[in-house]
Design a protein around this motif. Structure first.
Motif, mmCIF file in Angstrom:
data_model
loop_
_atom_site.group_PDB
_atom_site.id
_atom_site.type_symbol
_atom_site.label_atom_id
_atom_site.label_comp_id
_atom_site.label_asym_id
_atom_site.label_seq_id
_atom_site.Cartn_x
_atom_site.Cartn_y
_atom_site.Cartn_z
ATOM 1 N N VAL A 1 5.554 9.988 -8.034
ATOM 2 C CA VAL A 1 6.645 9.346 -7.420
ATOM 3 C C VAL A 1 6.943 9.854 -6.095
ATOM 4 N N LEU A 2 6.593 9.093 -5.093
ATOM 5 C CA LEU A 2 6.781 9.253 -3.736
ATOM 6 C C LEU A 2 7.899 8.542 -2.925
ATOM 7 N N ALA A 3 8.545 9.035 -2.358
ATOM 8 C CA ALA A 3 9.562 8.252 -1.450
ATOM 9 C C ALA A 3 9.178 8.609 0.020
ATOM 10 N N ILE A 4 8.993 7.349 0.790
ATOM 11 C CA ILE A 4 8.570 7.591 2.110
ATOM 12 C C ILE A 4 9.540 6.775 2.953
ATOM 13 N N GLY A 5 9.648 7.241 4.138
ATOM 14 C CA GLY A 5 10.729 6.514 4.914
ATOM 15 C C GLY A 5 10.000 6.637 6.455
ATOM 16 N N VAL A 6 10.059 5.555 6.974
ATOM 17 C CA VAL A 6 9.723 5.109 8.347
ATOM 18 C C VAL A 6 10.761 4.704 9.342
ATOM 19 N N ILE A 7 10.448 4.879 10.453
ATOM 20 C CA ILE A 7 11.657 4.781 11.641
ATOM 21 C C ILE A 7 12.070 3.305 11.523
ATOM 22 N N TYR A 8 13.248 2.865 12.186
ATOM 23 C CA TYR A 8 13.580 1.670 12.103
ATOM 24 C C TYR A 8 12.934 0.710 13.322
ATOM 25 N N GLN A 9 12.057 1.529 14.193
ATOM 26 C CA GLN A 9 11.496 0.793 15.002
ATOM 27 C C GLN A 9 10.213 0.305 14.717
ATOM 28 N N THR A 10 9.882 0.436 13.498
ATOM 29 C CA THR A 10 8.552 -0.231 12.814
ATOM 30 C C THR A 10 8.709 -1.501 12.635
ATOM 31 N N SER A 11 7.408 -2.148 13.166
ATOM 32 C CA SER A 11 7.563 -3.597 13.097
ATOM 33 C C SER A 11 7.532 -4.323 11.705
ATOM 34 N N PRO A 12 8.055 -5.546 11.657
ATOM 35 C CA PRO A 12 7.842 -5.997 10.198
ATOM 36 C C PRO A 12 6.437 -6.160 9.581
ATOM 37 N N GLU A 13 5.550 -6.409 10.793
ATOM 38 C CA GLU A 13 4.112 -6.573 10.263
ATOM 39 C C GLU A 13 3.684 -5.507 9.963
ATOM 40 N N THR A 14 3.836 -4.366 10.326
ATOM 41 C CA THR A 14 3.400 -3.092 9.796
ATOM 42 C C THR A 14 4.004 -2.683 8.697
ATOM 43 N N CYS A 15 5.185 -2.910 8.439
ATOM 44 C CA CYS A 15 6.166 -2.819 6.740
ATOM 45 C C CYS A 15 5.260 -3.791 5.917
ATOM 46 N N ARG A 16 4.862 -4.834 6.416
ATOM 47 C CA ARG A 16 4.254 -5.547 5.288
ATOM 48 C C ARG A 16 2.626 -4.930 4.863
ATOM 49 N N ARG A 17 2.159 -4.369 5.912
ATOM 50 C CA ARG A 17 0.639 -3.683 5.759
ATOM 51 C C ARG A 17 0.877 -2.300 4.909
ATOM 52 N N ILE A 18 2.129 -1.700 4.593
ATOM 53 C CA ILE A 18 2.218 -0.300 4.211
ATOM 54 C C ILE A 18 1.596 -0.278 2.695
ATOM 55 N N PRO A 19 2.041 -1.204 2.007
ATOM 56 C CA PRO A 19 1.364 -1.163 0.691
ATOM 57 C C PRO A 19 -0.112 -1.454 0.589
ATOM 58 N N GLU A 20 -0.602 -2.221 1.410
ATOM 59 C CA GLU A 20 -1.824 -2.452 1.568
ATOM 60 C C GLU A 20 -2.688 -0.906 1.962
ATOM 61 N N ILE A 21 -2.177 -0.285 2.844
ATOM 62 C CA ILE A 21 -2.743 0.767 3.504
ATOM 63 C C ILE A 21 -2.618 1.932 2.267
ATOM 64 N N VAL A 22 -1.384 2.231 1.658
ATOM 65 C CA VAL A 22 -1.327 3.107 0.360
ATOM 66 C C VAL A 22 -2.373 2.707 -0.703
ATOM 67 N N GLU A 23 -2.619 1.384 -0.862
ATOM 68 C CA GLU A 23 -3.533 1.233 -2.096
ATOM 69 C C GLU A 23 -5.176 1.520 -1.538
ATOM 70 N N GLU A 24 -5.395 1.391 -0.265
ATOM 71 C CA GLU A 24 -6.749 1.769 0.106
ATOM 72 C C GLU A 24 -6.782 3.587 -0.042
ATOM 73 N N ILE A 25 -5.713 4.064 0.251
ATOM 74 C CA ILE A 25 -5.738 5.580 0.246
ATOM 75 C C ILE A 25 -5.933 5.905 -1.290
ATOM 76 N N VAL A 26 -5.144 5.337 -2.229
ATOM 77 C CA VAL A 26 -5.218 5.824 -3.574
ATOM 78 C C VAL A 26 -6.437 5.604 -4.199
ATOM 79 N N SER A 27 -6.914 4.625 -3.901
ATOM 80 C CA SER A 27 -8.314 3.935 -4.564
ATOM 81 C C SER A 27 -9.341 4.959 -4.112
ATOM 82 N N GLY A 28 -9.209 5.471 -3.237
ATOM 83 C CA GLY A 28 -10.435 6.650 -2.892
ATOM 84 C C GLY A 28 -9.913 8.083 -3.281
ATOM 85 N N VAL A 29 -9.010 8.179 -4.242
ATOM 86 C CA VAL A 29 -8.764 9.438 -4.906
ATOM 87 C C VAL A 29 -9.045 9.493 -6.362
#
Length: 392
Positions: free
Chosen positions: A275-303
């Motif tokens: 269980v990991l808690a990640i916090g990003v700054i408020y200046q992060t764009s909504p498009e980037t926030c939508r992509r974060i789950p996809e980015i994390v899934e790509e990272i986990v699939s390679g482990v």
């Protein structure tokens, strides 16, 4: 010299003379019985021999069952071991008791056969019950007592079961001999209560050890946790359990105290969850926030051994946009779990750096206003106005 009644010498030899007379009468009755029942005795002896041979064959079959490695630890082997412990004296007395009615022996011989059969049956019954109980205990504990590290507890069970079974057998024999066993049973009961009260703490831990033996909440080598302690079970004794904690020290806890706690067996997890808690700054764009789950899934699939369970935004923090990452590590080994968790964390750090996604940390921004109420940031340069001291 003539012996007279009341003479001490005569009185001393009277029991011997009476015993000799009884033996002579028994011998005469036996010879008379053999002479008039020769055919019946021969038939009874033949049938008895057949019964003895059949029972001995069953005993040998039980011996083969208990020696079969493929059946070891199973009920056929347990029953076979009990059958193999059948005493030859019991077999002979059982055959004699079965055929004695057909041979119509004298009362003295029949009484002797009944008494010897009672003794043999009581002792043999105690042996059978002892073997069945101990076999059931060993089956529940496992064929290898060392794997449970409760071999000493099994030894205590053997001793207790043996004492109880043979004590009951002796009481049955004495009762059949006409001895009043009520007082003896009462004395044994009072003594048992006194011993139990005096050693109730020891017996509490002993029965807790037996609970571990039968219920198997954990075994030696399992990783367990309770309260704030987590470690690997090294030894389960009659009174205490020794656990090697993750910080290196040995933790010793009594069995009764341990079973009264909520014990977590970490060795029986088909998977472990990160269980990991990640916090990003408020200046992060909504498009980037939508992509974060996809980015994390790509990272986990390679482990290796890692599988993403869920990733998503959970809320707006005081100084961060909060995300929660749940990763399942498909192994019950802590070393693999720790390695996979490390790879996931480092992978997120590397990928976020490449995507220019900034992690948030506790920050505070101060907004100020001009004398006319206009919000300004930062402060313009103002002259320092000295503070005049108050007049007395």
């Amino acid at each position: 010299m003539t012996a007279k009644k009341g003479d001490p010498l005569v009185e001393g030899f009277t029991p011997l003379l009476q015993s000799s007379h009884d033996l002579r009468m028994l011998w005469d009755q036996t010879l008379h019985w053999i002479s008039i029942n020769f055919l019946g005795i021969a038939i009874a002896a033949t049938v008895g021999a057949i019964i003895i041979a059949a029972l001995y064959g069953i005993r040998m079959l039980g011996l083969r069952l208990c020696r079969n490695d493929g059946m070891r630890g199973h009920w056929p082997a347990i029953i076979g071991r009990a059958v193999a412990r059948t005493n030859l004296f019991f077999i002979v007395m059982l055959a004699a008791r079965l055929v004695s009615g057909y041979a119509r022996p004298p009362e003295a011989i029949d009484t002797t056969v009944r008494f010897l059969f009672t003794v043999a049956a009581a002792i043999q019954g105690a042996i059978w019950v002892r073997e069945l109980i101990i076999g059931a205990v060993e089956q529940r504990a496992g064929s290898d007592e060392a794997s449970t590290s409760l071999g000493s507890a099994v030894g205590i069970i053997r001793l207790l079961v043996s004492v109880i079974c043979f004590a009951i057998a002796i009481l049955l024999i004495l009762d059949n001999m006409g001895v009043n066993t009520t007082g003896l049973v009462a004395s044994l009961g009072v003594g048992g209560i006194a011993i139990g009260l005096a050693a109730q703490g020891v017996f509490s831990d002993l029965f807790a050890a037996l609970s571990i033996l039968f219920d198997k909440p954990f075994r030696r080598g399992d990783s367990i946790g309770w309260d704030q302690t987590t470690g690997t079970v090294e030894e389960i004794g009659l009174k205490t359990t020794r656990v090697r904690s993750v910080t290196g020290e040995e933790v010793v806890i009594s069995n009764a105290n341990l079973l009264n706690k909520e014990v977590r067996n970490l060795a029986r997890l088909p998977r472990r969850r990160v269980v990991l808690a990640i916090g990003v700054i408020y200046q992060t764009s909504p498009e980037t926030c939508r992509r974060i789950p996809e980015i994390v899934e790509e990272i986990v699939s390679g482990v290796e051994h890692a599988q993403l369970f869920r990733c998503g935004m959970t809320g707006f923090g005081a100084s961060s946009l909060d995300f929660e990452v749940l990763v399942d590590v498909m192994s019950d080994e802590f070393a693999i779990f720790a390695r996979a968790r490390h790879e996931v964390c480092v992978g997120i750090l590397e990928r976020f750096a490449k995507e220019a996604i900034e992690f948030a940390y506790p920050t505070q921004t101060t907004f100020t206003a001009a004398p006319d109420g206009t919000m300004i940031m930062p402060y313009p340069d103002h002259a320092i106005v000295p503070v005049m001291p108050a007049e007395n």
